[in-house]
Design an enzyme around this catalytic site. Structure first.
Site, PDB file in Angstrom:
ATOM      1  N   GLY A  10      48.220  28.190  56.126  1.00  0.00           N
ATOM      2  CA  GLY A  10      48.311  29.628  56.388  1.00  0.00           C
ATOM      3  C   GLY A  10      47.019  30.100  57.025  1.00  0.00           C
ATOM      4  N   GLY A  12      46.430  33.355  58.337  1.00  0.00           N
ATOM      5  CA  GLY A  12      46.474  34.801  58.553  1.00  0.00           C
ATOM      6  C   GLY A  12      45.123  35.419  58.231  1.00  0.00           C
ATOM      7  N   GLY A  15      43.331  33.313  55.457  1.00  0.00           N
ATOM      8  CA  GLY A  15      43.077  31.965  55.969  1.00  0.00           C
ATOM      9  C   GLY A  15      41.946  31.940  56.976  1.00  0.00           C
ATOM     10  N   VAL A 130      43.946  38.030  42.006  1.00  0.00           N
ATOM     11  CA  VAL A 130      43.772  39.312  41.318  1.00  0.00           C
ATOM     12  C   VAL A 130      42.497  39.997  41.802  1.00  0.00           C
ATOM     13  CG1 VAL A 130      43.617  40.499  39.103  1.00  0.00           C
ATOM     14  CG2 VAL A 130      44.851  38.326  39.263  1.00  0.00           C
ATOM     15  N   ILE A 134      36.596  40.286  43.505  1.00  0.00           N
ATOM     16  CA  ILE A 134      35.983  40.474  42.181  1.00  0.00           C
ATOM     17  C   ILE A 134      36.284  39.251  41.320  1.00  0.00           C
ATOM     18  CG2 ILE A 134      35.852  41.951  40.143  1.00  0.00           C
ATOM     19  CD1 ILE A 134      37.124  44.203  41.814  1.00  0.00           C
ATOM     20  N   GLY A 185      45.953  49.678  58.974  1.00  0.00           N
ATOM     21  CA  GLY A 185      46.182  48.302  58.536  1.00  0.00           C
ATOM     22  C   GLY A 185      45.969  48.084  57.048  1.00  0.00           C
ATOM     23  N   ASP A 199      52.992  44.973  43.637  1.00  0.00           N
ATOM     24  CA  ASP A 199      51.787  44.160  43.824  1.00  0.00           C
ATOM     25  C   ASP A 199      50.865  44.288  42.614  1.00  0.00           C
ATOM     26  OD1 ASP A 199      49.742  42.779  45.708  1.00  0.00           O
ATOM     27  OD2 ASP A 199      48.706  44.609  45.083  1.00  0.00           O
ATOM     28  N   LYS A 203      49.607  41.382  39.630  1.00  0.00           N
ATOM     29  CA  LYS A 203      48.230  41.122  39.201  1.00  0.00           C
ATOM     30  C   LYS A 203      48.057  41.403  37.711  1.00  0.00           C
ATOM     31  CE  LYS A 203      46.613  42.421  43.831  1.00  0.00           C
ATOM     32  NZ  LYS A 203      46.248  43.607  44.636  1.00  0.00           N
TER      33      LYS A 203
END
Lengths: 434, 434
Positions: A10, A12, A15, A130, A134, A185, A199, A203
């Site tokens: 990957g 993107g 990556g 997650v 951090i 974006g 999402d 997490k």
């Protein structure tokens, strides 16, 4: 020692960030890990202009990477569920360690994946899944290992936090900010995952298992989005002394574990209520240490890459442990410490706050500012209040200058007849990121 | 598997906290570490009423612990320089792992101690030496291993931060607050180490080496205390948009490394400017992840014990690694996950913010509050503004109640003729520590 071979699947946003940070910081990373970490293969359908991977062998069949006998660690950055699950299980079956940033994969298939990893004696690391950069998985899994954890509450979706922050700061409507976030974006074309809390629930499911030692149970999560929050609510909350945040909360009670994501009013005096924009923060309340908070970028190319590479370094440190000191005492291997000099204070550059007692007559300020100008010290702010006293306090904030120049200026100012006593000097740090 | 035997040297504040937390959380800690961690010997001149150590073999010669062949890990909590150094070196020479909370020891003798540990292939762990319970050593040494770190800035002395916070919040003078801090036990009878910045400089020296990969060089630190900061300075800073904090700053520049502790003005909008009281926080700016912040208790019996025990768990995980999975995937060993149920949302208890549109006639509020009372929901705040509209927004913040009861109340309120449309409901979390 022979380099460790990494295969990135990957290419993107994350990556390409991983590839770039590994290249840019290769020397420092190898001083920490004890070995060179090199990208030996990339699995991607097409190149990404954000990363110059032209010299790296590339395949458009990611499963080739999972089968390549030269590869030690497979980095799964393709996202999604089914193909990612197959890829990770194949890599594990082939005895490869795995690093992934895929929260959906871990939250929904983690129990199966960890069981396979345990059986095959390989590492599966997922710090990046997650709260982006951090190191919260490490903090809970290792740093707080002494504690019985009471609850974890997190702002763990940057898009949602950006929207709520804009609604509060600028009085804008939800739909309006969402459209801007999509243009910038920050938000996907289909924003459901972010704004409806899915999402964040992925997490939170992971954080809950880490905190309480239970299997991953995403299907039990309660999820409520922020699309119904109005600017009226934001304003009433403010009036009542609160901020509205899209919070994930998991708490241990006597009856069971709470696992829930929803808009939440938080007292404005809490540090986490002041986490704004796309930033993330996780607050953990534990019995021995009390509350601790972890703050940083929850998404983005290089911030997420930071966590992916931390997992690579952890994995290499385990692979390479030739002694008990898996992690070097001072973070870098003893033979690779550097001899950078410590700067003498005279050479340090900061801004300054100066406070002095001036005799109240015309021209004092001109004398003081002349002395500062002679040392090339420019002034950011001056405060001088009217007073009926003979001595007037004058406060000056300067721009950045070397300590030595400031010492000369202060000596000259203190020598003025119009200045009484010593000049108080306190350094100013903006602490903005470089 | 046989328990790991720990010897605790020093039974003061941190020693008793370590003993108590290990005892209280023994079951959870062993589920994380994979083995029972037991205190097998204590070296202390006298018992501490804060910990019931009556069943543990105790010696008043701490060196006996370092020589005891039954002991696997020596925990050095006696503090100070010379005796602590001898004790740690003796333990290392005898092949024992060492955990210490002693910042002075590490900052001044760390280079020698780490060399001995490396030669003897034992662990020396010191998470508790910086910022108490905050896992900042782990965060920098492992969590940020991908990054080239630009700078680290920390509020790393709780006493100093308590004093500056009181000066700002209550306009009190330095000497006055210091006397209170001494009475409360936050400050020592001789406060020099805290208020003159020596304690912070010890910690900063350690952070600097971790961040930049240089040997420990405490003697190069520039140290300036807070005893000269006046309430005038605090007020001028406020007027200019800053807070004064006693900050440790270490920064990499092209000429060398800055290493300095001094009072510092920080823009009030920075999260770290809002870290108040005895709390600590460390802000790290790094090239890939950007700024991250770590916040928590920097001192105290159990908060510091949290870090000591995290080091014990780390050490046991290395000692016991029978596979690549040194750290269990979900923090607890797979065979020791628990089957605590996830609570259905109906059973979760929170406070609520309710907003509704009421037809402006007398008695509406009475109807709404009657419905809440029927569900035993008590009211914390009501906001109702005068308006000339026919529909009046009514906002109510409740105390805590189960979701099921709130659902019943909302249905009943929405059924009222005097209420128009749906009731907006947002949950409220105070996020106070338990």
């Amino acid at each position: 020692m022979k380099p460790v071979n990494v295969g990135i699947c990957g290419l993107g946003t994350v990556g390409s960030g991983t590839f770039n940070v590994l290249a840019r910081n290769q020397e420092e990373i190898s001083r920490r890990a004890g070995r060179v970490i090199q990208v030996a293969q990339i699995g991607a359908r097409r190149p990404n202009p954000a990363a110059d991977t032209s010299e790296i062998p590339t395949t458009n069949d990611i499963f080739e990477v999972a089968r390549n006998p030269e590869i030690d660690i497979v980095v799964e950055l393709i996202g999604g569920y089914d193909t990612a699950r197959e890829l990770v299980l194949e890599a594990i079956a082939n005895g490869k360690h795995v690093v992934t940033a895929n929260k959906a994969l871990i939250a929904e298939h983690g129990n199966e994946i960890f069981e396979a990893a345990q059986a095959n004696n390989v590492i599966v690391a997922y710090e990046a899944s997650v709260a982006g950069g951090i190191p919260i998985v490490k903090a809970i899994r290792e740093g707080l290992a002494a504690n019985s954890i009471n609850w974890v509450a997190g702002i763990i979706n940057g898009t949602g936090n950006f929207i709520l922050t804009e609604m509060r700061d600028k009085g804008r409507a939800f739909e309006d900010v969402l459209a801007e976030a999509q243009a910038l974006g920050y938000a996907e074309a289909d924003p459901t995952f972010d704004v409806e809390g899915i999402d964040a629930a992925h997490k939170l499911t992971i954080l809950s298992s880490l905190a309480f030692g239970v299997p991953l149970q995403f299907s039990k999560a309660y999820t409520e989005g922020i699309s119904k929050v109005t600017t009226d609510d934001v304003n009433y909350a403010e009036e009542l002394g609160y901020r509205i945040k899209h919070l994930g909360v998991t708490r241990r009670t006597e009856e069971g574990i709470e696992l829930r994501v929803h808009p939440t009013l938080i007292p404005e005096k809490r540090l986490i209520a002041n986490v704004d924009g796309v930033m993330n923060a996780v607050l953990v309340d534990a019995d021995a240490v009390g509350p601790t908070l972890y703050y940083g970028a929850g998404a983005g190319s290089e911030a997420t890459a930071s966590a992916v590479i931390a997992d690579l370094v952890d994995t290499v440190r385990v692979m390479t442990a030739d002694s008990s000191n898996r992690v070097p005492h001072l973070a870098f291997h003893p033979s690779r410490l550097s001899d950078l000099p410590m700067l003498p204070m005279d050479e340090v550059e900061t801004a300054y706050y100066l406070r002095m007692q001036a005799i109240d007559h015309p021209g004092v300020l001109a004398e003081v500012t002349r002395i500062l100008a002679e040392q090339s010290i420019s002034i950011d702010a001056i405060v001088q209040h009217d007073t009926t006293e003979e001595l007037v306090p004058v406060v000056i904030v300067t721009h950045k200058v070397k300590e030595a120049a400031m010492n000369r200026a202060i000596s000259a100012i203190e020598a003025l007849d119009s200045i009484h006593g010593e000049v108080t000097r306190i350094r100013v740090e903006a602490l903005d990121a470089q």
